[in-house]
Design a protein around this motif. Structure first.
Motif, PDB file in Angstrom:
ATOM      1  N   GLY A 161       0.939  -1.378  -0.007  1.00 44.08           N
ATOM      2  CA  GLY A 161       0.054   0.075   0.036  1.00 44.08           C
ATOM      3  C   GLY A 161       0.824   1.266  -0.040  1.00 44.08           C
ATOM      4  O   GLY A 161       0.282   2.145  -0.579  1.00 44.08           O
ATOM      5  N   SER A 162       1.743   1.240   0.686  1.00 44.17           N
ATOM      6  CA  SER A 162       3.061   2.632   0.745  1.00 44.17           C
ATOM      7  C   SER A 162       3.509   2.725  -0.637  1.00 44.17           C
ATOM      8  O   SER A 162       3.275   3.821  -0.988  1.00 44.17           O
ATOM      9  CB  SER A 162       3.939   2.212   1.998  1.00 44.17           C
ATOM     10  OG  SER A 162       4.844   1.059   1.379  1.00 44.17           O
TER      11      SER A 162
ATOM     12  N   LEU B  16       2.982   6.403  -2.417  1.00 43.49           N
ATOM     13  CA  LEU B  16       4.079   7.062  -3.015  1.00 43.49           C
ATOM     14  C   LEU B  16       4.181   7.475  -4.235  1.00 43.49           C
ATOM     15  O   LEU B  16       4.641   8.320  -4.691  1.00 43.49           O
ATOM     16  CB  LEU B  16       5.560   6.417  -2.440  1.00 43.49           C
ATOM     17  CG  LEU B  16       5.823   6.040  -1.210  1.00 43.49           C
ATOM     18  CD1 LEU B  16       6.791   5.011  -0.937  1.00 43.49           C
ATOM     19  CD2 LEU B  16       6.158   7.478  -0.578  1.00 43.49           C
ATOM     20  N   GLU B  17       3.535   6.451  -5.365  1.00 43.69           N
ATOM     21  CA  GLU B  17       3.346   6.769  -6.539  1.00 43.69           C
ATOM     22  C   GLU B  17       2.653   7.856  -6.824  1.00 43.69           C
ATOM     23  O   GLU B  17       2.793   8.672  -7.617  1.00 43.69           O
ATOM     24  CB  GLU B  17       3.032   5.512  -7.114  1.00 43.69           C
ATOM     25  CG  GLU B  17       4.231   4.425  -7.471  1.00 43.69           C
ATOM     26  CD  GLU B  17       3.611   3.090  -8.296  1.00 43.69           C
ATOM     27  OE1 GLU B  17       2.328   3.036  -8.417  1.00 43.69           O
ATOM     28  OE2 GLU B  17       4.234   2.233  -8.295  1.00 43.69           O
ATOM     29  N   ARG B  18       1.252   7.929  -6.062  1.00 48.68           N
ATOM     30  CA  ARG B  18       0.321   8.907  -6.235  1.00 48.68           C
ATOM     31  C   ARG B  18       0.977  10.385  -5.740  1.00 48.68           C
ATOM     32  O   ARG B  18       0.667  11.364  -6.081  1.00 48.68           O
ATOM     33  CB  ARG B  18      -0.814   8.647  -5.155  1.00 48.68           C
ATOM     34  CG  ARG B  18      -1.788   7.768  -5.583  1.00 48.68           C
ATOM     35  CD  ARG B  18      -2.785   7.677  -4.587  1.00 48.68           C
ATOM     36  NE  ARG B  18      -3.499   8.725  -4.457  1.00 48.68           N
ATOM     37  CZ  ARG B  18      -4.604   9.056  -3.726  1.00 48.68           C
ATOM     38  NH1 ARG B  18      -4.938   8.197  -2.737  1.00 48.68           N
ATOM     39  NH2 ARG B  18      -5.082  10.249  -3.420  1.00 48.68           N
TER      40      ARG B  18
ATOM     41  N   SER C 193       6.781   0.683  10.346  1.00 48.13           N
ATOM     42  CA  SER C 193       6.282  -0.616   9.704  1.00 48.13           C
ATOM     43  C   SER C 193       5.454  -0.145   8.363  1.00 48.13           C
ATOM     44  O   SER C 193       5.303   1.042   8.178  1.00 48.13           O
ATOM     45  CB  SER C 193       5.239  -1.023  10.578  1.00 48.13           C
ATOM     46  OG  SER C 193       4.253  -0.115  10.888  1.00 48.13           O
ATOM     47  N   GLU C 194       5.228  -1.099   7.748  1.00 48.75           N
ATOM     48  CA  GLU C 194       4.501  -0.818   6.276  1.00 48.75           C
ATOM     49  C   GLU C 194       3.089  -0.602   6.864  1.00 48.75           C
ATOM     50  O   GLU C 194       2.556   0.549   5.934  1.00 48.75           O
ATOM     51  CB  GLU C 194       4.450  -2.156   5.772  1.00 48.75           C
ATOM     52  CG  GLU C 194       3.326  -2.141   4.374  1.00 48.75           C
ATOM     53  CD  GLU C 194       3.672  -1.180   3.513  1.00 48.75           C
ATOM     54  OE1 GLU C 194       2.764  -0.790   2.646  1.00 48.75           O
ATOM     55  OE2 GLU C 194       4.903  -0.892   3.308  1.00 48.75           O
ATOM     56  N   ASP C 195       2.491  -0.906   7.790  1.00 49.28           N
ATOM     57  CA  ASP C 195       0.885  -0.453   8.088  1.00 49.28           C
ATOM     58  C   ASP C 195       0.954   1.045   8.659  1.00 49.28           C
ATOM     59  O   ASP C 195       0.188   1.912   8.218  1.00 49.28           O
ATOM     60  CB  ASP C 195       0.375  -1.379   9.347  1.00 49.28           C
ATOM     61  CG  ASP C 195       0.069  -2.552   8.612  1.00 49.28           C
ATOM     62  OD1 ASP C 195      -0.002  -2.794   7.440  1.00 49.28           O
ATOM     63  OD2 ASP C 195      -0.309  -3.574   9.377  1.00 49.28           O
TER      64      ASP C 195
ATOM     65  N   THR D 242       1.847   3.181   5.575  1.00 53.09           N
ATOM     66  CA  THR D 242       0.775   3.576   4.909  1.00 53.09           C
ATOM     67  C   THR D 242      -0.335   4.513   5.386  1.00 53.09           C
ATOM     68  O   THR D 242      -1.224   5.370   4.785  1.00 53.09           O
ATOM     69  CB  THR D 242       0.166   2.255   4.349  1.00 53.09           C
ATOM     70  OG1 THR D 242       1.035   1.405   3.771  1.00 53.09           O
ATOM     71  CG2 THR D 242      -1.101   2.253   3.682  1.00 53.09           C
ATOM     72  N   GLU D 243      -0.622   4.238   6.856  1.00 51.05           N
ATOM     73  CA  GLU D 243      -1.449   5.108   7.515  1.00 51.05           C
ATOM     74  C   GLU D 243      -1.094   6.450   7.289  1.00 51.05           C
ATOM     75  O   GLU D 243      -2.000   7.472   7.270  1.00 51.05           O
ATOM     76  CB  GLU D 243      -1.534   4.618   8.848  1.00 51.05           C
ATOM     77  CG  GLU D 243      -2.469   5.430   9.814  1.00 51.05           C
ATOM     78  CD  GLU D 243      -2.545   5.033  11.378  1.00 51.05           C
ATOM     79  OE1 GLU D 243      -2.351   5.856  11.987  1.00 51.05           O
ATOM     80  OE2 GLU D 243      -2.131   3.753  11.549  1.00 51.05           O
ATOM     81  N   ILE D 244       0.050   6.959   7.659  1.00 53.48           N
ATOM     82  CA  ILE D 244       0.253   8.096   7.681  1.00 53.48           C
ATOM     83  C   ILE D 244       0.735   9.135   6.262  1.00 53.48           C
ATOM     84  O   ILE D 244       0.385  10.123   6.059  1.00 53.48           O
ATOM     85  CB  ILE D 244       1.659   8.640   8.395  1.00 53.48           C
ATOM     86  CG1 ILE D 244       2.971   8.010   7.600  1.00 53.48           C
ATOM     87  CG2 ILE D 244       1.521   8.100  10.085  1.00 53.48           C
ATOM     88  CD1 ILE D 244       4.369   8.186   8.242  1.00 53.48           C
TER      89      ILE D 244
END
Length: 424
Positions: free
Chosen positions: A5-6, A10-12, A95-97, A100-102
């Motif tokens: 998800g990150s 990041l691409e966005r 962490s990945e989660d 992704t959240e921030i």
């Protein structure tokens, strides 16, 4: 395999602003305000700027603080293998989660407003730091200082300026005076600034800004000294002398980086044990890193295989001196560079210690020089140079022609990141 998800977020972020580098603080300050000013809720900040040695110095400062039992946030750039390397929360990579959240929160709050990738991700790091308890926050400047996205903390605990040299002229100016003016922008009123070895022109600018702001300086050669003596690191300032092991990070230039870290730690009130931890425990990938695993090791056979991400003329000088200090062995370079760098200036000192250079382009980088352009630059300064399609092919060819040689993959940190993703 599902894309993390990150990575999607990041691409966005890459599409939120048309220019990759556009120096201003307006967009950052707007987003921070919309998020409730997380920059005002950070643990005490150590802000580090400079041209060379920022990464190694922050790694040593962090190792020293952690050796003293402190929890430390750290923000660095660019990353090598994964973006998560940029944000270290209380000693651990984010962490990945959590990432992704921030990232999602920053994108959502920013809405349709323009903001650069570096600005948005820096804000994300600051947001994460503000919500996680720690004793210190280390912020490493991305580019320049005055208008860098990290320069949003009004009262850091301490600032550090590592050696300044010519780099990023298209953004910072083409003289040492202009570049030093940008770097000195992190100096804040009344806040102590540790200063590493500087050219006179740069030091004049730093001293003038510090005087205007009443910021005490702890400058190399004036307030502290560091040198190697009989295989030991000797550091001296007005409070006394330290006799320490040599830095774990390889190269004579790491002596000066260690000095800056020690000066910083002592200014923060840390003891001798913390200073020793700084030099002994610090690790920093792609700074004269010996590679030991991965397909390139198989291709290298009996050759030594090293990786370094220095990419400007000062880094070329430091790398030359490192090679001279290693056990004598023919050295062959594999190099990829960005088109924003002074490649001739980088290669010139390396021509003194290298047998050949094999040029490659950097996979996936729009700003890469072609292998042919890099080869021509090396040839201009007297290196025997050729081009290869990729690093694996270059290493294979060198190993076949020069068994037992030293192969050094060098140049851009983006090339180093590609290497570490498969051979770290």
């Amino acid at each position: 395999m599902t894309q993390p998800g990150s990575d999607i977020l990041l691409e966005r972020m890459m599409s939120l602003h048309p220019k990759i580098i556009d120096l201003t603080l307006d967009r950052v300050l707007r987003l921070l305000a919309a998020l409730g000013h997380p920059e005002r809720a950070l643990p005490p900040v150590i802000h580090i700027a400079g041209t060379n040695g920022k990464g190694s110095t922050q790694a040593m400062v962090r190792a020293g603080l952690e050796g003293a039992g402190n929890a430390v946030h750290a923000y660095t750039s660019p990353h090598l293998a994964r973006f998560h390397e940029r944000i270290r929360l209380a000693g651990e990579l984010i962490s990945e989660d959590h990432l992704t959240e921030i990232l999602d929160e920053c994108i959502r709050v920013n809405g349709t407003e323009s903001i650069t990738y570096f600005e948005a991700t820096t804000v994300a790091g600051i947001l994460a730091f503000s919500r996680t308890p720690a004793d210190y926050t280390i912020l490493e400047v991305g580019l320049g200082g005055v208008l860098d996205a990290t320069n949003v903390v009004d009262q850091p605990e301490i600032t550090v300026i590592t050696p300044i040299s010519i780099d990023h002229q298209q953004f910072l100016g083409d003289t040492l005076t202009a570049i030093a003016g940008e770097k000195a922008g992190i100096i804040k009123r009344g806040v102590t600034c540790v200063v590493g070895p500087q050219p006179d022109e740069a030091m004049d600018v730093i001293e003038a800004r510090a005087a205007r702001l009443g910021a005490p300086l702890l400058a190399y050669g004036q307030h502290w000294h560091v040198w190697e003596e009989r295989g030991r690191l000797i550091y001296q300032d007005e409070t006394g002398l330290l006799d320490l092991p040599l830095p774990a990070l390889i190269g004579a230039h790491q002596i000066q980086n260690a000095g800056m870290a020690i000066a910083t730690l002592r200014a923060l009130g840390k003891d001798d044990a913390a200073c020793e931890a700084a030099v002994v425990n610090a690790t920093w990938p792609a700074r004269m890193q010996r590679l030991k695993t991965g397909p390139l090791i198989d291709a290298a056979g009996n050759c030594e295989l090293w990786l370094d991400g220095g990419h400007n003329p000062a880094a070329g000088l430091a790398l030359r001196d490192v090679i001279r200090g290693l056990p004598k062995r023919p050295t062959h370079l594999v190099c990829g560079m960005l088109n924003t760098k002074d490649t001739d200036g980088y290669f010139r000192p390396l021509a003194e210690v290298s047998e050949t250079l094999t040029a490659v382009s950097i996979p996936g980088e729009a700003a890469t020089l072609s292998a042919e352009e890099t080869m021509q630059s090396a040839q201009r300064v007297g290196l025997t140079a050729s081009a290869a399609d990729n690093v694996l092919g270059a290493v294979t060819t060198i190993a076949a022609a020069h068994p037992n040689a030293r192969i050094l993959i060098c140049g851009s940190l983006y090339l180093a990141g590609n290497i570490l993703r498969e051979n770290g």
